[in-house]
Design a protein around this motif. Sequence first.
Motif, PDB file in Angstrom:
ATOM      1  N   VAL A 196       0.847  -1.175   0.000  1.00 27.22           N
ATOM      2  CA  VAL A 196       0.000   0.000   0.000  1.00 27.22           C
ATOM      3  C   VAL A 196       0.884   1.226   0.000  1.00 27.22           C
ATOM      4  O   VAL A 196       1.736   1.397   0.886  1.00 27.22           O
ATOM      5  N   ILE A 197       0.716   2.085  -0.998  1.00 23.15           N
ATOM      6  CA  ILE A 197       1.442   3.361  -1.024  1.00 23.15           C
ATOM      7  C   ILE A 197       0.448   4.421  -0.623  1.00 23.15           C
ATOM      8  O   ILE A 197      -0.602   4.592  -1.250  1.00 23.15           O
ATOM      9  N   SER A 198       0.753   5.119   0.447  1.00 26.89           N
ATOM     10  CA  SER A 198      -0.186   6.078   0.991  1.00 26.89           C
ATOM     11  C   SER A 198       0.414   7.486   0.906  1.00 26.89           C
ATOM     12  O   SER A 198       1.539   7.701   1.344  1.00 26.89           O
TER      13      SER A 198
END
Length: 198
Positions: A196-198
């Motif tokens: 997950v790239i947040s």
Amino acid sequence: LGFSLVVKNAAFPISDSSNWRTSTDLDGSPGSSEVDQDNPLVLVNEALTHTDLPDVDAVELYNASGSTIDLRGWFLTDDPLVPFKAKIPNNVTFSAIASGDYVVLYESDFFDSPGTVGGQALPGFRLNSHGESIYVFSANGSEQLTGYVHGFDYGAAANGVSFGRVTATDGKESFVAQVSTTLGASNSGAQIGPLVIS
């Protein structure tokens, strides 16, 4: 734990760290040579550390050597500085682990029935789902450690997800969450993602 380092082969440089091994006798063998023995190569291969009944915690060992190994009387622990927590049961299940074969120890083997040493009951242990360690120690028929140890520290586990041994291309081992639990068989592989790239 009282073992010394012993040169494997005097013909090779002593500056090479791979030319050293653990002594087979406590306190080493000062003043005499010690016969080099083959490494037993019994590996902690998988561990199920977070379970709800009817599932129970379990540890899988793998015989990576080229010969059959008798594991009876070896020790299993969740603390590498305290090897005498549970003794592998003295029964036929653990007497002849063939090369390339697996054996599974369940919670009943290392907590409910941890065995004795010198007539004294061992404390046993449970695997901590929040993370700790699992190690196997070799021993002889006289309940003495013989210098071989293998195991891992591990982190917190999701319920029903096992940790398994993975060897990287540089030869280094790690103990990581597996795609699926495969006790008694080859590991399913490291669980990767989701990223997950947040």
